[in-house]
Design a protein around this motif. Structure first.
Motif, mmCIF file in Angstrom:
data_model
loop_
_atom_site.group_PDB
_atom_site.id
_atom_site.type_symbol
_atom_site.label_atom_id
_atom_site.label_comp_id
_atom_site.label_asym_id
_atom_site.label_seq_id
_atom_site.Cartn_x
_atom_site.Cartn_y
_atom_site.Cartn_z
ATOM 1 N N ASP A 209 0.831 -1.209 0.000
ATOM 2 C CA ASP A 209 0.000 0.000 0.000
ATOM 3 C C ASP A 209 0.860 1.252 0.000
ATOM 4 O O ASP A 209 0.559 2.223 -0.702
ATOM 5 N N LEU A 210 1.944 1.227 0.778
ATOM 6 C CA LEU A 210 2.837 2.383 0.840
ATOM 7 C C LEU A 210 3.518 2.612 -0.505
ATOM 8 O O LEU A 210 3.625 3.748 -0.966
ATOM 9 N N ARG A 211 3.954 1.545 -1.170
ATOM 10 C CA ARG A 211 4.579 1.691 -2.494
ATOM 11 C C ARG A 211 3.607 2.305 -3.501
ATOM 12 O O ARG A 211 3.976 3.176 -4.278
ATOM 13 N N ILE A 212 2.357 1.863 -3.472
ATOM 14 C CA ILE A 212 1.342 2.409 -4.388
ATOM 15 C C ILE A 212 1.111 3.879 -4.087
ATOM 16 O O ILE A 212 1.038 4.712 -4.998
ATOM 17 N N THR A 213 1.010 4.222 -2.808
ATOM 18 C CA THR A 213 0.785 5.611 -2.409
ATOM 19 C C THR A 213 1.947 6.491 -2.837
ATOM 20 O O THR A 213 1.745 7.599 -3.359
ATOM 21 N N VAL A 214 3.169 6.015 -2.641
ATOM 22 C CA VAL A 214 4.348 6.799 -3.039
ATOM 23 C C VAL A 214 4.376 6.974 -4.550
ATOM 24 O O VAL A 214 4.647 8.069 -5.058
ATOM 25 N N ARG A 215 4.084 5.916 -5.288
ATOM 26 C CA ARG A 215 4.077 6.000 -6.756
ATOM 27 C C ARG A 215 3.045 7.040 -7.227
ATOM 28 O O ARG A 215 3.320 7.860 -8.102
#
Length: 184
Positions: free
Chosen positions: A100-106
Motif C-alpha cells: 500500500d505504501l509503495r502504491i501511495t508513493v508512486r
C-alpha cells in the motif's frame, strides 16, 4: 492383538496418560497440541509391539525421546504457527502495508513535475549524493538542493497520506533506502 493385550494396553494408557503428557509437554516446550501428538504417536508404536514390551513406561518414554529428537532435526521453517487468536495487526503482518505504501508513493510522485520527480528518485531511490544528482542532471548542487526542498514540500502538501514524518523517510521506506547523509 488379543483382548487380554488390548485390555492391559488400555489400563496402561488410563493410568499413565497424565504423566506421559506432562513429559511430552516439557519435551515440546509447552505446546499442548504437539505434546498430545507426541504421546499418541509413541503409544501407537508401543501398541504395535505391546506383547514384546517388558517395561511399557520405559519403552514409551524412550520412543517419545527419540521422536522428539527427530522432530527437532526435521523442523521445517515453513511450519505454520498455531495461535489461539489471530494477530492484532493482521493487515500489516501480511505484507499489504508495504505494498500500500509503495502504491501511495508512486501515485504521489506522479503528481510532481518531471524535474521534481527525477530529483527525488535520483536522490532517494537511487541513493545518489547531491553532487552526483547535479552531474547527472547537468545543473548546480544548489539547484538540486532547492529542487529537492521544493519537491518534498509539494509532496507533503499533495500527499498527506504519507504521514507527518519526514517525507524523505516516507519516500525511501518502500525500498529501504535513505539518503547518504541520513545513514548512521
Amino acid at each position: 492383538m488379543d483382548p487380554q493385550d488390548n485390555e492391559s494396553f488400555r489400563e496402561f494408557v488410563d493410568a499413565r496418560w497424565s504423566a506421559l503428557l506432562r513429559l511430552a509437554n516439557l519435551l515440546t516446550g509447552g505446546d499442548r497440541h504437539e505434546a498430545e501428538d507426541l504421546v499418541q504417536s509413541a503409544l501407537m508404536k508401543a501398541l504395535g509391539r505391546w506383547r514384546h514390551v517388558e517395561n511399557p513406561e520405559a519403552y514409551v518414554r524412550k520412543v517419545m525421546y527419540r521422536q522428539q529428537i527427530s522432530r527437532w532435526r526435521l523442523r521445517r521453517p515453513h511450519r505454520e504457527p498455531t495461535f489461539a487468536a489471530p494477530p492484532r495487526d493482521a493487515g500489516v503482518a501480511d505484507g499489504t502495508g508495504a505494498a500500500d505504501l509503495r502504491i501511495t508513493v508512486r501515485q504521489a510522485l506522479a503528481r510532481l513535475t518531471a524535474r521534481q520527480r527525477t530529483v527525488l528518485v535520483l536522490r532517494y531511490f537511487e541513493d545518489l549524493s547531491e553532487s552526483e544528482v547535479a552531474a547527472v542532471l547537468g545543473c548546480s548542487i544548489g539547484t538540486v538542493r532547492s529542487t529537492t526542498h521544493r519537491s518534498l514540500a509539494r509532496l507533503r502538501a499533495q500527499a498527506p497520506e504519507l504521514g507527518g514524518g519526514p517525507a524523505a523517510d516516507a519516500i525511501t521506506a518502500p525500498l529501504g533506502n535513505a539518503p547518504k547523509g541520513a545513514r548512521a
